[in-house]
Design an enzyme around this catalytic site. Structure first.
Site, short mmCIF file in Angstrom:
data_model
loop_
_atom_site.label_atom_id
_atom_site.label_comp_id
_atom_site.label_asym_id
_atom_site.label_seq_id
_atom_site.Cartn_x
_atom_site.Cartn_y
_atom_site.Cartn_z
CB SER A 297 39.26 36.53 46.28
OG SER A 297 39.52 37.58 45.35
CE1 TYR B 292 37.49 40.12 50.08
CE2 TYR B 292 38.92 40.40 48.18
CZ TYR B 292 37.77 39.87 48.75
OH TYR B 292 36.93 39.10 47.99
C1 BGC Z 1 36.73 41.52 45.23
C2 BGC Z 1 36.18 42.56 44.32
C3 BGC Z 1 37.03 42.67 43.06
C4 BGC Z 1 37.25 41.31 42.44
C5 BGC Z 1 38.15 41.33 41.20
C6 BGC Z 1 36.93 40.22 44.49
O1 BGC Z 1 37.47 39.27 45.36
O2 BGC Z 1 35.79 41.30 46.29
O3 BGC Z 1 36.12 43.79 45.00
O4 BGC Z 1 36.39 43.49 42.12
O5 BGC Z 1 37.80 40.44 43.39
O6 BGC Z 1 39.31 42.05 41.41
#
Ligand code: BGC
Length: 255
Positions: free
Chosen positions: A143, A156
């Site tokens: 991410s 996360y």
């Molecule tokens: C997350 C989302 C978030 C996006 C941008 C992703 O990795 O799961 O919840 O909106 O990143 O910030």
């Protein structure tokens, strides 16, 4: 059909980004092992879609936060197709909780589904590739938050930051075995993980304004990067992450 004859495992493969990755790899010719934890019907539909693309898929129910189930998933792929070539560590969850409020149970869940599964998925897949004596690709779906703090989503961010270093360290360790390890770092993508944001027009407007390209990604736009990393064109890409985030990390417009 650049991936003809290859076998790919996709964790969390029957929904969201994982589903698009399964379809993208199948379209490129790979046979697919679709890992899932629920929704047999969704997995069956996906298998049929993959068949119409001329590839073959099996669905395997496995909770990848448990190492024995991950081993079972990879063994099932080998039992069906004889070998594996591409491991996509995609399964992920978030709890949207801050440092102050995250419980031990939330922490354990997020870290085990996102990070522990990617660590042992990498280990078990790499051991299998080495045993086969074939090169391979391991692709970690991370991410923008592997690098970019997201207040209110601490566990996360920790998990994705760990996946960043897993990608780099395993990439260095496994390159001598012909195994390339790369990450794909999406920004905001239209998937179930973002459902609460997508249902809120004010939040969506704020999010779109923060993204230089002006919108969330479709899952297929993330899958395209995975297909590239799985193919010959990415033969010199390892121990790094490719971000597909519409520019959001570089934007000065805050969320
Ligand atoms: C997350 C989302 C978030 C996006 C941008 C992703 O990795 O799961 O919840 O909106 O990143 O910030």
């Amino acid at each position: 059909m650049s991936l003809k004859g290859k076998v790919a495992i996709v964790t969390g493969g029957n929904s969201g980004i994982g589903r698009a990755i399964a379809l993208g790899l199948a379209k490129a010719g790979a046979n697919i092992v679709v890992d899932f934890i629920s929704d047999v019907a969704a997995t069956e539909t996906l298998k049929q879609e993959i068949a119409t693309l001329g590839a073959e898929a099996i669905g395997v129910e496995a909770d990848v936060s448990h190492v024995d189930q991950l081993q079972g998933l990879i063994d099932a792929g080998v039992a069906k197709f004889g070998h594996i070539d591409i491991m996509v560590n995609n399964a992920g969850v978030e709890t949207r909780t801050s440092v102050l409020e995250t419980t031990e149970a939330q922490y354990d869940k997020v870290l085990s589904i996102n990070l522990k599964s990617a660590f042992f998925g990498t280990q078990i897949a790499a051991r299998q590739m080495i045993k086969q004596g074939t090169p391979g690709r391991i692709i970690n779906i991370t991410s923008v938050h592997e690098d970019w703090p997201m207040p209110g989503n601490t566990a996360y961010c920790l998990a994705k930051g760990g996946m960043r270093m897993l990608t780099r360290t395993a990439g260095v360790e496994l390159a001598p075995h012909g195994i390339l390890v790369a990450g794909v770092g999406p920004g905001a993508v239209a998937t179930p993980i973002n459902l609460s944001t997508m249902k809120d027009p004010a939040l969506m407007a704020k999010l779109d304004a923060a993204i230089p390209v002006g919108r969330m990604a479709e899952p297929g736009e993330i899958a395209n990067v995975v297909v590239f990393l799985a193919g010959e064109g990415a033969s010199y890409v390892t121990a790094t992450t490719i971000f597909a985030d519409g520019g959001i990390m570089q934007s000065s417009v805050g969320l």
